[in-house]
Scaffold this motif. Structure first.
Motif, PDB file in Angstrom:
ATOM      1  N   ASN A  52      11.875   4.616  -4.469  1.00 13.94           N
ATOM      2  CA  ASN A  52      12.874   3.945  -4.153  1.00 13.94           C
ATOM      3  C   ASN A  52      12.838   3.255  -3.154  1.00 13.94           C
ATOM      4  O   ASN A  52      12.755   1.709  -2.846  1.00 13.94           O
ATOM      5  CB  ASN A  52      14.269   4.794  -4.659  1.00 13.94           C
ATOM      6  CG  ASN A  52      13.962   4.868  -6.654  1.00 13.94           C
ATOM      7  OD1 ASN A  52      12.996   4.165  -7.192  1.00 13.94           O
ATOM      8  ND2 ASN A  52      14.807   5.458  -6.901  1.00 13.94           N
ATOM      9  N   HIS A  53      12.788   4.150  -2.009  1.00 18.15           N
ATOM     10  CA  HIS A  53      12.894   3.798  -0.796  1.00 18.15           C
ATOM     11  C   HIS A  53      11.774   2.481  -0.611  1.00 18.15           C
ATOM     12  O   HIS A  53      12.107   1.727   0.986  1.00 18.15           O
ATOM     13  CB  HIS A  53      12.663   4.108   0.144  1.00 18.15           C
ATOM     14  CG  HIS A  53      13.346   4.371   1.896  1.00 18.15           C
ATOM     15  ND1 HIS A  53      14.151   3.867   2.323  1.00 18.15           N
ATOM     16  CD2 HIS A  53      12.416   4.403   2.492  1.00 18.15           C
ATOM     17  CE1 HIS A  53      13.394   3.474   3.756  1.00 18.15           C
ATOM     18  NE2 HIS A  53      12.772   4.052   3.594  1.00 18.15           N
ATOM     19  N   THR A  54      10.754   2.615  -0.747  1.00 15.54           N
ATOM     20  CA  THR A  54       9.619   1.809  -0.367  1.00 15.54           C
ATOM     21  C   THR A  54       9.772   1.161  -0.891  1.00 15.54           C
ATOM     22  O   THR A  54       9.395  -0.599  -0.425  1.00 15.54           O
ATOM     23  CB  THR A  54       8.622   2.283  -1.121  1.00 15.54           C
ATOM     24  OG1 THR A  54       7.784   4.049  -0.346  1.00 15.54           O
ATOM     25  CG2 THR A  54       7.147   1.887   0.379  1.00 15.54           C
ATOM     26  N   ALA A  55       9.962   1.084  -2.643  1.00 15.14           N
ATOM     27  CA  ALA A  55      10.331  -0.425  -3.642  1.00 15.14           C
ATOM     28  C   ALA A  55      11.608  -1.693  -2.564  1.00 15.14           C
ATOM     29  O   ALA A  55      10.813  -2.841  -1.811  1.00 15.14           O
ATOM     30  CB  ALA A  55      10.287  -0.256  -4.545  1.00 15.14           C
ATOM     31  N   ASP A 104       0.830  -1.098  -0.796  1.00 15.17           N
ATOM     32  CA  ASP A 104      -0.015   0.502   0.075  1.00 15.17           C
ATOM     33  C   ASP A 104       0.754   0.972  -0.380  1.00 15.17           C
ATOM     34  O   ASP A 104       0.358   2.072  -0.738  1.00 15.17           O
ATOM     35  CB  ASP A 104      -0.867  -0.010   1.251  1.00 15.17           C
ATOM     36  CG  ASP A 104      -1.929   0.924   1.075  1.00 15.17           C
ATOM     37  OD1 ASP A 104      -3.031   1.254   0.141  1.00 15.17           O
ATOM     38  OD2 ASP A 104      -2.171   2.209   1.949  1.00 15.17           O
ATOM     39  N   SER A 105       2.027   1.009   1.008  1.00 12.41           N
ATOM     40  CA  SER A 105       3.173   2.534   0.350  1.00 12.41           C
ATOM     41  C   SER A 105       3.369   2.663  -0.554  1.00 12.41           C
ATOM     42  O   SER A 105       4.570   3.846  -1.564  1.00 12.41           O
ATOM     43  CB  SER A 105       4.070   2.234   2.011  1.00 12.41           C
ATOM     44  OG  SER A 105       3.800   2.070   3.130  1.00 12.41           O
ATOM     45  N   ALA A 119       9.723  12.309  -4.561  1.00 11.66           N
ATOM     46  CA  ALA A 119       8.153  11.405  -4.909  1.00 11.66           C
ATOM     47  C   ALA A 119       9.497  10.095  -4.969  1.00 11.66           C
ATOM     48  O   ALA A 119       9.440   8.816  -4.787  1.00 11.66           O
ATOM     49  CB  ALA A 119       7.505  12.067  -5.815  1.00 11.66           C
ATOM     50  N   ARG A 120      10.345  10.732  -5.955  1.00 12.68           N
ATOM     51  CA  ARG A 120      11.381   9.302  -6.801  1.00 12.68           C
ATOM     52  C   ARG A 120      11.864   8.430  -5.880  1.00 12.68           C
ATOM     53  O   ARG A 120      12.354   7.462  -5.660  1.00 12.68           O
ATOM     54  CB  ARG A 120      12.264  10.279  -7.816  1.00 12.68           C
ATOM     55  CG  ARG A 120      11.749   9.641  -9.298  1.00 12.68           C
ATOM     56  CD  ARG A 120      12.272   9.863 -10.445  1.00 12.68           C
ATOM     57  NE  ARG A 120      13.028  11.461 -10.157  1.00 12.68           N
ATOM     58  CZ  ARG A 120      12.290  12.163 -11.191  1.00 12.68           C
ATOM     59  NH1 ARG A 120      11.184  12.176 -11.161  1.00 12.68           N
ATOM     60  NH2 ARG A 120      12.891  13.632 -10.600  1.00 12.68           N
ATOM     61  N   ASP A 162       1.125   4.032  -2.836  1.00 17.27           N
ATOM     62  CA  ASP A 162       1.054   5.590  -2.221  1.00 17.27           C
ATOM     63  C   ASP A 162       1.814   6.529  -3.299  1.00 17.27           C
ATOM     64  O   ASP A 162       2.119   7.294  -3.558  1.00 17.27           O
ATOM     65  CB  ASP A 162       0.762   6.412  -0.992  1.00 17.27           C
ATOM     66  CG  ASP A 162      -0.512   5.471  -0.242  1.00 17.27           C
ATOM     67  OD1 ASP A 162      -1.601   4.902  -1.130  1.00 17.27           O
ATOM     68  OD2 ASP A 162      -0.376   5.045   0.988  1.00 17.27           O
ATOM     69  N   ALA A 163       4.096   5.663  -2.554  1.00 18.68           N
ATOM     70  CA  ALA A 163       4.002   6.673  -3.709  1.00 18.68           C
ATOM     71  C   ALA A 163       4.632   6.892  -5.226  1.00 18.68           C
ATOM     72  O   ALA A 163       5.010   7.483  -5.244  1.00 18.68           O
ATOM     73  CB  ALA A 163       5.889   5.933  -2.925  1.00 18.68           C
ATOM     74  N   ARG A 164       4.310   5.887  -5.670  1.00 19.36           N
ATOM     75  CA  ARG A 164       4.282   5.693  -7.529  1.00 19.36           C
ATOM     76  C   ARG A 164       2.470   6.212  -7.234  1.00 19.36           C
ATOM     77  O   ARG A 164       2.888   7.142  -8.566  1.00 19.36           O
ATOM     78  CB  ARG A 164       3.781   4.290  -7.332  1.00 19.36           C
ATOM     79  CG  ARG A 164       3.530   3.520  -8.806  1.00 19.36           C
ATOM     80  CD  ARG A 164       3.829   2.191  -9.370  1.00 19.36           C
ATOM     81  NE  ARG A 164       2.957   2.231 -11.425  1.00 19.36           N
ATOM     82  CZ  ARG A 164       2.048   2.601 -11.582  1.00 19.36           C
ATOM     83  NH1 ARG A 164       0.897   2.723 -10.693  1.00 19.36           N
ATOM     84  NH2 ARG A 164       1.206   2.593 -12.846  1.00 19.36           N
TER      85      ARG A 164
END
Length: 512
Positions: A178-181, A36-37, A173-174, A40-42
């Protein structure tokens, strides 16, 4: 630990399943949250930042269109040059509203751009348009030109700053995406490793608590089943496994008690057999000697005084002679019946066709007297005791000749292969046997006819049954025949024949 203190296997399984379900729920929940995070980032990167960058460029373009249109009108005075100026105002307002809707005011920068653009139009663009309309095209005063350039340069600086802010948002945002991925990836890897470790640990626990004790119990049960009934089963583990071990122990103790009882019964049976052998010896020697003497003297009385006494005395003497003879035959038949399976001899390959041929020769007188016809073809060889097998065929053929009908007797003896057994059939065209007597005729001393009509002791078919079963076969009366009597019985195929057939099959398989 007592039996009551041990956990039942059901609780252990419930606990293990509960842990697995909890771990699975945690893994699924964590994965859902991380995904989900990531979504949201995407969404922020694709659905907000990228459109905002496009609308910021549109805002910059609309402001440049206003400045370019104004310059063309000043130089030419043509009304068409004002169209970019007028349309640019509408486009600039729409682009500014879109930027606010996507990312907000960006600390008031969008509002400052709108305010500076309005100031440029109010203080420079609109007065310049009025002047050109009144005085016509031409070069405007240098002071006005410088003022207009300064005002528009402020707008341009704010627009560039807006684009820089939006670019920073895109980079942020990118980076967040990347951090969330990465977090999702490591979370999945960590959860997978943790799940494998938990499953491995639970499997080891399951083996030690359930499977191990069951395997130990199975090994000890196999030891008892192999004949070691004195082995005391001792297992650990859940309550059900221990209870099962105790049940097997109870069964083992009962078996030991039964074996002790059987040993006592076997000893008693051996003693009884010994007494039976002693009785058979007495019957064959001590009893037959006075019986022969009685029969001999009765026959002497019959020869010497036959016809000299009255008819009743002759009849009494005849009864005595007949009774002595029948008693002697009965004793001989009983001795033969008792010897089957008790006095064993070496089993050899017996040609049943040869045995039947010898019996036909021995019955030649009766065959000629009754005009009988005996057919026996392609009878196999089996492993057994020739004397007993000969006695069996002798009884069956003798019965066929004894219980003949009104026509000449015909006896057919056949054999066919049925798996690992030979199936024999002895059929005659005699008086037959009713189906309801199919079992009774094989019981010793059971007769279907009075002894005056058909002589005999009633032991012949019981002897046949005992001989066939002694050789590993079965005998029965075939009841679905139209006429006459048909006896069927089985005898095992010799091991030599089975081995030879197996070798031939292997040879054929190899040749293929």
């Amino acid at each position: 630990m007592t039996l009551q203190d041990k956990l039942p296997a059901s609780r252990l399984l419930i606990g293990i399943v509960a842990v697995l379900l909890a771990m699975t729920a945690i893994v699924i929940s964590s994965t859902v949250i991380a995904l989900d995070s990531l979504a949201d980032a995407r969404e922020q990167s694709i659905d907000q930042i990228a459109p905002t960058e496009r609308r910021a460029k549109d805002l910059n373009r609309s402001l440049l269109d206003q400045e370019t249109g104004l310059r063309g009108f000043v130089l030419t005075g043509e009304q068409s040059f004002l169209m970019p100026y007028l349309d640019g105002q509408t486009a600039a307002k729409q682009a500014a509203d879109d930027v606010r809707g996507l990312v907000g005011g960006l600390d008031g920068r969008v509002d400052r751009i709108a305010s500076l653009a309005q100031q440029w139009r109010t203080e420079y663009a609109d007065p310049t348009i009025s002047r050109v309309r009144a005085a016509g095209p031409g070069l405007e005063p240098a002071g006005d030109t410088d003022r207009g350039r300064r005002l528009f340069e402020q707008v341009r600086v704010e627009v560039n700053a807006l684009q820089a802010d939006i670019g920073g948002l895109g980079v942020t945002a990118r980076d967040e995406l990347n951090h969330t991925a990465g977090v999702v990836l490591w979370l999945v890897i960590g959860m997978g490793v943790l799940l494998v470790a938990v499953i491995g640990g639970l499997s080891l626990l399951l083996y030690r608590l359930l499977i191990g004790p069951l395997a130990e119990l199975a090994e000890q049960v196999r030891q008892v089943a192999s004949g070691d009934f004195e082995h005391e089963i001792d297992v650990h583990g859940p309550r059900e496994t221990v209870m099962l071990g105790e049940d097997v122990n109870a069964m083992r103790r009962r078996i030991v008690q039964e074996l002790a009882t059987l040993d006592a019964a076997s000893a008693e049976l051996q003693r009884s057999n010994s007494e039976l052998e002693q009785f058979a010896y007495v019957a064959s020697h001590d009893l037959q000697e006075p019986l022969r003497k009685v029969a001999s003297f009765c026959q002497l009385l019959q020869r010497r005084y036959g016809g000299k006494l009255d008819d009743r005395a002759d009849q009494y003497i005849e009864f005595a002679v007949d009774g002595a003879k029948r008693m002697q035959g009965l004793i001989n038949d009983l001795l033969a019946f008792s010897r089957v399976g008790r006095i064993t001899r070496e089993r050899t390959m017996v040609d049943l066709g040869e045995i039947v041929r010898h019996l036909v020769d021995s019955f030649s007188e009766r065959i000629e007297e009754t005009n009988a016809h005996i057919v026996a073809e392609n009878l196999p060889s089996v492993r057994g005791e020739a004397t007993l097998l000969s006695a069996m065929f002798q009884n069956l053929i003798s019965n066929a000749l004894k219980f003949r009908g009104s026509t000449d007797p015909i006896v057919n003896i056949e054999a066919e292969r049925d798996g690992d057994m030979w199936k024999f059939s002895v059929h005659d065209n005699g008086i037959g046997i009713e189906p309801e007597y199919a079992d009774r005729i094989f019981v010793i001393f059971q007769r279907l006819h009075p002894k005056d009509a058909y002589p005999g002791t009633g032991i012949g078919l019981a002897m046949c049954r005992k001989i066939v079963e002694y050789h590993g076969g079965t005998i029965w009366l075939k009841t679905d025949v139209d006429a006459g009597t048909t006896f069927e019985f089985t005898l095992p195929v010799a091991e030599e024949d089975l081995a030879s057939e197996s070798a031939e099959e292997d040879l054929v398989e190899v040749s293929r």
